[in-house]
Motif scaffolding. Sequence first.
Motif, PDB file in Angstrom:
ATOM      1  N   ASN A 181       0.864  -1.179   0.000  1.00  0.00           N
ATOM      2  CA  ASN A 181       0.000   0.000   0.000  1.00  0.00           C
ATOM      3  C   ASN A 181       0.899   1.227   0.000  1.00  0.00           C
ATOM      4  OD1 ASN A 181      -1.663   2.227   1.018  1.00  0.00           O
ATOM      5  ND2 ASN A 181      -3.205   0.664   1.394  1.00  0.00           N
ATOM      6  N   VAL A 182       0.990   1.885  -1.153  1.00  0.00           N
ATOM      7  CA  VAL A 182       1.872   3.047  -1.289  1.00  0.00           C
ATOM      8  C   VAL A 182       1.166   4.120  -2.115  1.00  0.00           C
ATOM      9  CG1 VAL A 182       3.977   1.654  -1.163  1.00  0.00           C
ATOM     10  CG2 VAL A 182       2.968   2.166  -3.390  1.00  0.00           C
ATOM     11  N   THR A 183       1.745   5.315  -2.102  1.00  0.00           N
ATOM     12  CA  THR A 183       1.273   6.409  -2.949  1.00  0.00           C
ATOM     13  C   THR A 183       2.389   6.774  -3.924  1.00  0.00           C
ATOM     14  OG1 THR A 183       2.156   8.150  -1.522  1.00  0.00           O
ATOM     15  CG2 THR A 183      -0.045   7.307  -0.984  1.00  0.00           C
ATOM     16  N   ASP A 184       2.129   7.790  -4.720  1.00  0.00           N
ATOM     17  CA  ASP A 184       3.154   8.304  -5.628  1.00  0.00           C
ATOM     18  C   ASP A 184       3.961   9.429  -4.974  1.00  0.00           C
ATOM     19  OD1 ASP A 184       2.383   6.600  -7.682  1.00  0.00           O
ATOM     20  OD2 ASP A 184       0.879   8.015  -8.434  1.00  0.00           O
ATOM     21  N   TYR A 185       3.757   9.639  -3.669  1.00  0.00           N
ATOM     22  CA  TYR A 185       4.380  10.761  -2.985  1.00  0.00           C
ATOM     23  C   TYR A 185       5.668  10.346  -2.273  1.00  0.00           C
ATOM     24  CZ  TYR A 185      -0.416  12.297  -3.709  1.00  0.00           C
ATOM     25  OH  TYR A 185      -1.628  12.587  -4.273  1.00  0.00           O
ATOM     26  N   THR A 186       6.600  11.271  -2.218  1.00  0.00           N
ATOM     27  CA  THR A 186       7.876  11.046  -1.543  1.00  0.00           C
ATOM     28  C   THR A 186       7.877  11.779  -0.209  1.00  0.00           C
ATOM     29  OG1 THR A 186       9.026  10.920  -3.675  1.00  0.00           O
ATOM     30  CG2 THR A 186      10.380  11.347  -1.716  1.00  0.00           C
ATOM     31  N   PRO A 187       8.253  11.107   0.874  1.00  0.00           N
ATOM     32  CA  PRO A 187       8.316  11.790   2.173  1.00  0.00           C
ATOM     33  C   PRO A 187       9.116  13.082   2.069  1.00  0.00           C
ATOM     34  CG  PRO A 187       8.643   9.444   2.477  1.00  0.00           C
ATOM     35  CD  PRO A 187       8.633   9.678   0.991  1.00  0.00           C
ATOM     36  N   ILE A 188       8.664  14.081   2.772  1.00  0.00           N
ATOM     37  CA  ILE A 188       9.247  15.417   2.650  1.00  0.00           C
ATOM     38  C   ILE A 188      10.728  15.441   3.017  1.00  0.00           C
ATOM     39  CG2 ILE A 188       8.685  16.247   4.974  1.00  0.00           C
ATOM     40  CD1 ILE A 188       7.574  18.796   3.553  1.00  0.00           C
ATOM     41  N   THR A 189      11.122  14.554   3.933  1.00  0.00           N
ATOM     42  CA  THR A 189      12.536  14.497   4.329  1.00  0.00           C
ATOM     43  C   THR A 189      13.420  13.936   3.219  1.00  0.00           C
ATOM     44  OG1 THR A 189      12.085  12.359   5.369  1.00  0.00           O
ATOM     45  CG2 THR A 189      12.099  14.299   6.812  1.00  0.00           C
ATOM     46  N   ASP A 190      12.819  13.208   2.282  1.00  0.00           N
ATOM     47  CA  ASP A 190      13.571  12.621   1.171  1.00  0.00           C
ATOM     48  C   ASP A 190      13.569  13.517  -0.068  1.00  0.00           C
ATOM     49  OD1 ASP A 190      13.940  10.480   2.829  1.00  0.00           O
ATOM     50  OD2 ASP A 190      12.518   9.155   1.816  1.00  0.00           O
ATOM     51  N   LEU A 191      12.970  14.695   0.064  1.00  0.00           N
ATOM     52  CA  LEU A 191      12.845  15.598  -1.084  1.00  0.00           C
ATOM     53  C   LEU A 191      13.838  16.755  -1.042  1.00  0.00           C
ATOM     54  CD1 LEU A 191       9.005  15.973  -1.766  1.00  0.00           C
ATOM     55  CD2 LEU A 191      10.724  15.017  -3.294  1.00  0.00           C
ATOM     56  N   VAL A 192      14.918  16.613  -0.280  1.00  0.00           N
ATOM     57  CA  VAL A 192      15.947  17.655  -0.274  1.00  0.00           C
ATOM     58  C   VAL A 192      16.504  17.802  -1.688  1.00  0.00           C
ATOM     59  CG1 VAL A 192      18.182  18.349   0.661  1.00  0.00           C
ATOM     60  CG2 VAL A 192      16.507  17.225   2.137  1.00  0.00           C
ATOM     61  N   ASN A 193      16.479  19.023  -2.200  1.00  0.00           N
ATOM     62  CA  ASN A 193      16.925  19.340  -3.568  1.00  0.00           C
ATOM     63  C   ASN A 193      16.016  18.746  -4.641  1.00  0.00           C
ATOM     64  OD1 ASN A 193      19.233  20.706  -2.560  1.00  0.00           O
ATOM     65  ND2 ASN A 193      20.335  18.762  -2.406  1.00  0.00           N
ATOM     66  N   LEU A 194      14.872  18.219  -4.225  1.00  0.00           N
ATOM     67  CA  LEU A 194      13.872  17.716  -5.158  1.00  0.00           C
ATOM     68  C   LEU A 194      12.560  18.472  -4.924  1.00  0.00           C
ATOM     69  CD1 LEU A 194      14.600  13.884  -4.828  1.00  0.00           C
ATOM     70  CD2 LEU A 194      15.344  15.412  -6.671  1.00  0.00           C
ATOM     71  N   THR A 195      11.610  18.286  -5.824  1.00  0.00           N
ATOM     72  CA  THR A 195      10.384  19.074  -5.710  1.00  0.00           C
ATOM     73  C   THR A 195       9.127  18.218  -5.762  1.00  0.00           C
ATOM     74  OG1 THR A 195      10.250  19.446  -8.109  1.00  0.00           O
ATOM     75  CG2 THR A 195      11.469  21.079  -6.794  1.00  0.00           C
ATOM     76  N   PHE A 196       8.056  18.780  -5.232  1.00  0.00           N
ATOM     77  CA  PHE A 196       6.708  18.240  -5.380  1.00  0.00           C
ATOM     78  C   PHE A 196       5.821  19.404  -5.815  1.00  0.00           C
ATOM     79  CE2 PHE A 196       2.431  17.713  -3.487  1.00  0.00           C
ATOM     80  CZ  PHE A 196       2.032  16.596  -4.203  1.00  0.00           C
TER      81      PHE A 196
ATOM     82  N   GLY B  80       3.806   4.514   3.203  1.00  0.00           N
ATOM     83  CA  GLY B  80       3.215   3.199   3.399  1.00  0.00           C
ATOM     84  C   GLY B  80       4.234   2.090   3.548  1.00  0.00           C
ATOM     85  N   THR B  81       3.999   1.009   2.838  1.00  0.00           N
ATOM     86  CA  THR B  81       4.878  -0.153   2.944  1.00  0.00           C
ATOM     87  C   THR B  81       6.228   0.062   2.261  1.00  0.00           C
ATOM     88  OG1 THR B  81       3.760  -1.086   1.004  1.00  0.00           O
ATOM     89  CG2 THR B  81       2.979  -1.796   3.160  1.00  0.00           C
ATOM     90  N   PHE B  82       6.312   1.063   1.385  1.00  0.00           N
ATOM     91  CA  PHE B  82       7.594   1.374   0.751  1.00  0.00           C
ATOM     92  C   PHE B  82       8.498   2.130   1.723  1.00  0.00           C
ATOM     93  CE2 PHE B  82      10.425   4.044  -1.816  1.00  0.00           C
ATOM     94  CZ  PHE B  82      10.993   3.087  -2.638  1.00  0.00           C
ATOM     95  N   GLY B  83       7.902   3.030   2.507  1.00  0.00           N
ATOM     96  CA  GLY B  83       8.636   3.733   3.537  1.00  0.00           C
ATOM     97  C   GLY B  83       9.459   4.903   3.029  1.00  0.00           C
ATOM     98  N   ASP B  84      10.449   5.287   3.845  1.00  0.00           N
ATOM     99  CA  ASP B  84      11.335   6.386   3.489  1.00  0.00           C
ATOM    100  C   ASP B  84      12.779   5.882   3.421  1.00  0.00           C
ATOM    101  OD1 ASP B  84      12.233   6.123   6.113  1.00  0.00           O
ATOM    102  OD2 ASP B  84      11.198   7.905   6.836  1.00  0.00           O
ATOM    103  N   LYS B  85      13.709   6.780   3.187  1.00  0.00           N
ATOM    104  CA  LYS B  85      15.111   6.381   3.020  1.00  0.00           C
ATOM    105  C   LYS B  85      15.721   5.821   4.303  1.00  0.00           C
ATOM    106  CE  LYS B  85      16.318   9.417  -0.851  1.00  0.00           C
ATOM    107  NZ  LYS B  85      17.168  10.545  -1.308  1.00  0.00           N
ATOM    108  N   ARG B  86      15.124   6.128   5.436  1.00  0.00           N
ATOM    109  CA  ARG B  86      15.643   5.615   6.707  1.00  0.00           C
ATOM    110  C   ARG B  86      15.036   4.266   7.080  1.00  0.00           C
ATOM    111  NH1 ARG B  86      15.892  11.047  10.565  1.00  0.00           N
ATOM    112  NH2 ARG B  86      17.303  12.259   9.224  1.00  0.00           N
ATOM    113  N   GLY B  87      14.139   3.774   6.229  1.00  0.00           N
ATOM    114  CA  GLY B  87      13.560   2.463   6.472  1.00  0.00           C
ATOM    115  C   GLY B  87      12.309   2.466   7.318  1.00  0.00           C
ATOM    116  N   TYR B  88      11.742   3.650   7.575  1.00  0.00           N
ATOM    117  CA  TYR B  88      10.513   3.735   8.378  1.00  0.00           C
ATOM    118  C   TYR B  88       9.317   3.463   7.477  1.00  0.00           C
ATOM    119  CZ  TYR B  88       6.970   5.522  11.600  1.00  0.00           C
ATOM    120  OH  TYR B  88       5.879   5.642  12.433  1.00  0.00           O
TER     121      TYR B  88
END
Length: 320
Positions: free
Chosen positions: A24-39, A264-272
């Motif tokens: 269960n995931v979205t197309d969104y990237t956690p805000i902490t993983d968007l350094v130098n990237l955009t939404f 969701g189940t994909f999580g963030d770069k820190r594995g959460y």
Amino acid sequence: MKYWITGILFFICVGMTRRICDHNVTDYTPITDLVNLTFSGYTGGLYPDGNDIPAAHFANGMTHATQIIPRNETGQADAHGKIGLLVLGYSTAAMTGRTFSEMIRYAGVDTALQVIIGAQGGQDLRAMIKPETTYWDSVDAAIQNKGLTREQVQIIWMSSGDIAAYTLPFAEQTQHGIDAYQQVLLRIRQLFPAVQIVFISDRPYAGFIGKNEQPGPKELAEPSGYYHSWTVKWLIEKQIQQVPGFTYAELPFIDWGPTLWTNGTFGDKRGYTWDCLDAGKGGIHATSKGRMKEAARLYNYFTKHPYTTQLFSTVSPSLK
């Protein structure tokens, strides 16, 4: 034999649940993983220039941190006084806050620190500011039940939302939430004269709401959960940039609490990650596993953050 059967039934139940709501995931990237990237054209990160607290804001926070000391019922410094840490928001914050409170009690944190659960089910930011609200009456009762007064509340942790804004597009929804937060923070400044720092977290992942044949509040479903991360980011940035109406002179000092939204189940770069065994029925109220997971995040944040680490100095070495 009965233990073997119980184990088999447990894994069958887990397997059935996972077949329904795994991946269960979205197309969104956690805000902490968007350094130098955009939404949507906006650069991510917790702060204007990434995930590091800007130096001037950090220095201001540390100044406030030195004022978090035991106080008596009138708010005066007292070595035998209390430090009130007030949890605000709605039911999800209350659940996490209670588990967090048990954690610090078990860890042997100095009894001067008292966690007060002021968060209430179904009461979002708008419920906290409407003229006829009874929200703050319930908060007062919770403070009194702990044997404390408003003058002893010095730290606030919030995790909330703006339910009425869920149909609005991204930018409008976040601004709607910022306006609500501003009014709540003005109320906090009025009610709690000794408050030094208000920590604000985003919301947990909401992709399981309405899944697994369990109804849930559609107003809190994604993408509003993700959008709320941006609400908190831009709210704090307004104070950092000293925008009129959000300055240090007008509102309490605010900063990020632990981030709770992950993909969701994909999580963030820190594995959460956040899966169906965390989300619980309806996808909004976390299971005991999910509450423990969030409370541990809160506990680790407060025990390690320079603003608050001194409050946890009596934690048993085995638990640090």
